[in-house]
Design a protein around this motif. Structure first.
Motif, PDB file in Angstrom:
ATOM      1  N   ALA A  83      -2.791   5.904  -0.274  1.00  0.00           N
ATOM      2  CA  ALA A  83      -1.380   5.839   0.087  1.00  0.00           C
ATOM      3  C   ALA A  83      -1.095   4.557   0.866  1.00  0.00           C
ATOM      4  N   SER A  89       2.778  -0.758  10.405  1.00  0.00           N
ATOM      5  CA  SER A  89       1.461  -1.287  10.028  1.00  0.00           C
ATOM      6  C   SER A  89       1.480  -1.872   8.612  1.00  0.00           C
ATOM      7  N   LEU A  91       2.067  -4.397   5.768  1.00  0.00           N
ATOM      8  CA  LEU A  91       2.114  -5.865   5.829  1.00  0.00           C
ATOM      9  C   LEU A  91       3.507  -6.401   5.499  1.00  0.00           C
ATOM     10  N   ILE A  92       4.296  -5.629   4.756  1.00  0.00           N
ATOM     11  CA  ILE A  92       5.685  -6.026   4.468  1.00  0.00           C
ATOM     12  C   ILE A  92       6.487  -6.067   5.767  1.00  0.00           C
ATOM     13  N   LEU A 113       9.882  -0.862  -1.534  1.00  0.00           N
ATOM     14  CA  LEU A 113       8.681  -1.243  -2.293  1.00  0.00           C
ATOM     15  C   LEU A 113       8.423  -0.215  -3.382  1.00  0.00           C
ATOM     16  N   LYS A 115       5.429   0.566  -5.624  1.00  0.00           N
ATOM     17  CA  LYS A 115       4.012   0.187  -5.641  1.00  0.00           C
ATOM     18  C   LYS A 115       3.383   0.511  -6.988  1.00  0.00           C
ATOM     19  N   PRO A 118      -2.975  -0.949  -7.648  1.00  0.00           N
ATOM     20  CA  PRO A 118      -3.872  -0.006  -6.979  1.00  0.00           C
ATOM     21  C   PRO A 118      -4.096  -0.417  -5.518  1.00  0.00           C
ATOM     22  N   ALA A 121      -8.039  -1.915  -3.305  1.00  0.00           N
ATOM     23  CA  ALA A 121      -8.722  -2.027  -4.592  1.00  0.00           C
ATOM     24  C   ALA A 121      -9.383  -3.374  -4.808  1.00  0.00           C
ATOM     25  N   GLY A 122      -9.158  -4.337  -3.890  1.00  0.00           N
ATOM     26  CA  GLY A 122      -9.678  -5.687  -4.088  1.00  0.00           C
ATOM     27  C   GLY A 122      -8.741  -6.555  -4.907  1.00  0.00           C
ATOM     28  N   MET A 123      -7.452  -6.143  -4.947  1.00  0.00           N
ATOM     29  CA  MET A 123      -6.473  -6.901  -5.734  1.00  0.00           C
ATOM     30  C   MET A 123      -5.379  -7.513  -4.860  1.00  0.00           C
ATOM     31  N   ALA A 124      -5.606  -7.545  -3.541  1.00  0.00           N
ATOM     32  CA  ALA A 124      -4.680  -8.165  -2.584  1.00  0.00           C
ATOM     33  C   ALA A 124      -3.289  -7.551  -2.621  1.00  0.00           C
ATOM     34  N   GLY A 126      -1.636  -5.577  -0.544  1.00  0.00           N
ATOM     35  CA  GLY A 126      -0.869  -5.731   0.692  1.00  0.00           C
ATOM     36  C   GLY A 126      -0.498  -7.182   0.939  1.00  0.00           C
ATOM     37  N   ASP A 129       2.381  -8.328  -1.278  1.00  0.00           N
ATOM     38  CA  ASP A 129       3.664  -7.790  -0.803  1.00  0.00           C
ATOM     39  C   ASP A 129       4.163  -8.600   0.396  1.00  0.00           C
ATOM     40  N   ASP A 160      -5.507 -13.861   2.685  1.00  0.00           N
ATOM     41  CA  ASP A 160      -5.122 -14.014   1.273  1.00  0.00           C
ATOM     42  C   ASP A 160      -3.626 -14.294   1.087  1.00  0.00           C
TER      43      ASP A 160
HETATM   44  P1  ATP Z   1      -7.718  -7.336  -0.518  1.00  0.00           P
HETATM   45  O1  ATP Z   1      -7.984  -7.628  -1.960  1.00  0.00           O
HETATM   46  O2  ATP Z   1      -6.840  -8.384   0.156  1.00  0.00           O
HETATM   47  O3  ATP Z   1      -8.942  -6.944   0.267  1.00  0.00           O
HETATM   48  P2  ATP Z   1      -6.995  -4.686  -1.125  1.00  0.00           P
HETATM   49  O4  ATP Z   1      -6.410  -4.708  -2.496  1.00  0.00           O
HETATM   50  O5  ATP Z   1      -8.451  -4.314  -1.028  1.00  0.00           O
HETATM   51  O6  ATP Z   1      -6.757  -6.072  -0.466  1.00  0.00           O
HETATM   52  P3  ATP Z   1      -4.675  -3.411  -0.065  1.00  0.00           P
HETATM   53  O7  ATP Z   1      -4.134  -2.755  -1.293  1.00  0.00           O
HETATM   54  O8  ATP Z   1      -3.986  -4.616   0.417  1.00  0.00           O
HETATM   55  O9  ATP Z   1      -6.237  -3.687  -0.208  1.00  0.00           O
HETATM   56  O10 ATP Z   1      -4.673  -2.259   1.058  1.00  0.00           O
HETATM   57  C1  ATP Z   1      -5.569  -2.164   2.120  1.00  0.00           C
HETATM   58  C2  ATP Z   1      -4.939  -1.242   3.188  1.00  0.00           C
HETATM   59  O11 ATP Z   1      -3.837  -1.930   3.773  1.00  0.00           O
HETATM   60  C3  ATP Z   1      -4.373   0.053   2.618  1.00  0.00           C
HETATM   61  O12 ATP Z   1      -5.277   1.109   2.751  1.00  0.00           O
HETATM   62  C4  ATP Z   1      -3.105   0.295   3.412  1.00  0.00           C
HETATM   63  O13 ATP Z   1      -3.312   1.263   4.410  1.00  0.00           O
HETATM   64  C5  ATP Z   1      -2.799  -1.015   4.118  1.00  0.00           C
HETATM   65  N1  ATP Z   1      -1.507  -1.627   3.722  1.00  0.00           N
HETATM   66  C6  ATP Z   1      -0.604  -2.138   4.551  1.00  0.00           C
HETATM   67  N2  ATP Z   1       0.448  -2.637   3.884  1.00  0.00           N
HETATM   68  C7  ATP Z   1       0.215  -2.434   2.576  1.00  0.00           C
HETATM   69  C8  ATP Z   1       0.954  -2.738   1.389  1.00  0.00           C
HETATM   70  N3  ATP Z   1       2.158  -3.321   1.420  1.00  0.00           N
HETATM   71  N4  ATP Z   1       0.392  -2.409   0.205  1.00  0.00           N
HETATM   72  C9  ATP Z   1      -0.837  -1.828   0.177  1.00  0.00           C
HETATM   73  N5  ATP Z   1      -1.544  -1.499   1.268  1.00  0.00           N
HETATM   74  C10 ATP Z   1      -1.040  -1.807   2.474  1.00  0.00           C
END
Ligand code: ATP
Length: 310
Positions: A83, A89, A91-92, A113, A115, A118, A121-124, A126, A129, A160
C-alpha cells in the motif's frame, strides 16, 4: 490554468553496480537507468491553502490478496505491504511541500495519485511520483524553475528523484544523482513481473557483501552497445550486483528469469533492489507468451508487457 495531469514513468536498471559503501550510510553506485512505459497518473489542482493528497491503487499496482480492490486508502501513518501512504510520509507530499516552501507560494494544492506502478518493487515508484510533483507544480504555479534547479531540489527527497525528473536512458553515478544522458536502446518488448514478496531495500543493502562480489556488470561495455544500437550487446551485459543478495534469498526471482529466457528473452534481470524482474524480447509474441506463462504459473501477481520509453 487550475488543473494539470502528469504521467510519472517507472524505471528499470539495465545495469546496477555498487562501487563502495559511504560513511553516511549511502552507497556509491554506477547504474544505467531506463524509463519504461508503465506509469502512475497524478492530477494537481490549485486550492486556497494546504496540501491534500488522495490515492487510488489500481488492482495491478498491489497484491490483490493483501488490500481490497478499488479501495480508496484512508489517511494512514504506516504503510501495510503493497500500500501507499496518503499522508505526509508520501514522497508526493514531501515534494509538494518542498516546492511550495522554497518558492513562497501561498496557494495550496489538491493532488490525486492513481497508482499503477508496483510498490516497493525496485521501479522507483515513489521517486517518479515526487519528480512528477515537482514538474507538475512548477507548471501549475508558473514558477519557471529550470530542470537543473528541480533536480537540486529533488535530491533532497531521494537519490533517484533527479533521474526521474530527467527520464530516458542515463548513466547515474555518485549516490545516483550525477547523471549523463545516453542514447536510448533500440525498440524492444519488455515483460515486467513483480512476484508477491516484499523485499526491503534496507535488507538488501545491509546484506550486500561487496568484498565477495566477483562479477560486476560491464557498464562501459553496455554504454558502447547503446552507442552502436546493439540490442543483443545490451541484453548480454545486463547485470545487477544486488542479485547476489536477493536471488539466494528469494528463489522465485531466478525462476521468473529462467521462465523469461525459456520463452526467448534476450536477457532478464532484477531491477533495483527488487523483487521485480524484467525481460527484453525482440518479438511481441514471445513477450506475450512469457507473461501469460508467468501469470498462470503464479510466479508473479503483477505482470506487464510494455517497452522502453524515450
Ligand atoms: P526504488 O526503486 O527507488 O528503491 P521502490 O520501487 O523499491 O523504489 P517505492 O515504490 O518507491 O519503492 O516504495 C517504497 C516505499 O515508499 C513504499 O513502501 C511506501 O510506503 C513509500 N512511499 C512513499 N511515497 C510513495 C509513493 N508516492 N509511491 C509509492 N510508495 C511510496
Amino acid at each position: 490554468m487550475q488543473t494539470i495531469t502528469r504521467k510519472a514513468y517507472a524505471k528499470i536498471n539495465l545495469a546496477l553496480d555498487v562501487v563502495r559503501r559511504l560513511d553516511n550510510g549511502y552507497h556509491e553506485v554506477r547504474m544505467i537507468m531506463q524509463t519504461v512505459g508503465l506509469y502512475d497518473e497524478l492530477t494537481f489542482q490549485k486550492t486556497d491553502g494546504g496540501i491534500v493528497l488522495t490515492v487510488d491503487m489500481t488492482s495491478s499496482s498491489r497484491d490483490a490478496a493483501r488490500t481490497r480492490e478499488g479501495a480508496r486508502l484512508p489517511l494512514q501513518t504506516d504503510s501495510p505491504n503493497g500500500a501507499v501512504p496518503a499522508d505526509q510520509s508520501n514522497l508526493i507530499y514531501k515534494a509538494a511541500k518542498l516546492l511550495l516552501d522554497s518558492s513562497g507560494v501561498t496557494d495550496g494544492v489538491s493532488i490525486h495519485l492513481r497508482k499503477n506502478i508496483p510498490v516497493a518493487a525496485g521501479m522507483a515508484g515513489g521517486s517518479t511520483d515526487a519528480a512528477a510533483t515537482l514538474l507538475g507544480l512548477n507548471a501549475l504555479f508558473g514558477l519557471h524553475y529550470t530542470k537543473e534547479e528541480l533536480r537540486a531540489l529533488g535530491v533532497k527527497i531521494g537519490a533517484d528523484v533527479p533521474y526521474c525528473i530527467q527520464g530516458g536512458t542515463a548513466l547515474a553515478e555518485g549516490i545516483g544523482e550525477i547523471l549523463s544522458p545516453l542514447p536510448a536502446p533500440p525498440a524492444a518488448h519488455l515483460v515486467i513481473a513483480k512476484p508477491d514478496i516484499d523485499v526491503s531495500t534496507a535488507f538488501v543493502y545491509r546484506n550486500l557483501h561487496l568484498e565477495t562480489v566477483m562479477l560486476h556488470p560491464d557498464i562501459d561495455g553496455m554504454i558502447a552497445a547503446l552507442d552502436r544500437q546493439d540490442l543483443k550487446g545490451i541484453a548480454d551485459r545486463l547485470g545487477n550486483v544486488l542479485e547476489t543478495v536477493t536471488v539466494p534469498a528469494y528463489p522465485v526471482i531466478a525462476q521468473i528469469k529462467e521462465k523469461m529466457v525459456s520463452h526467448g528473452a534476450q536477457g532478464a534481470l532484477m531491477s533495483g533492489s527488487g523483487p521485480t524482474v524484467f525481460g527484453i524480447f525482440e518479438h511481441s509474441e514471445e513477450a506475450q507468451s512469457a507473461a501469460e506463462d508467468i501469470r498462470t504459473q503464479g510466479l508473479a501477481g503483477q505482470v506487464f508487457v510494455t517497452g522502453f520509453e524515450p
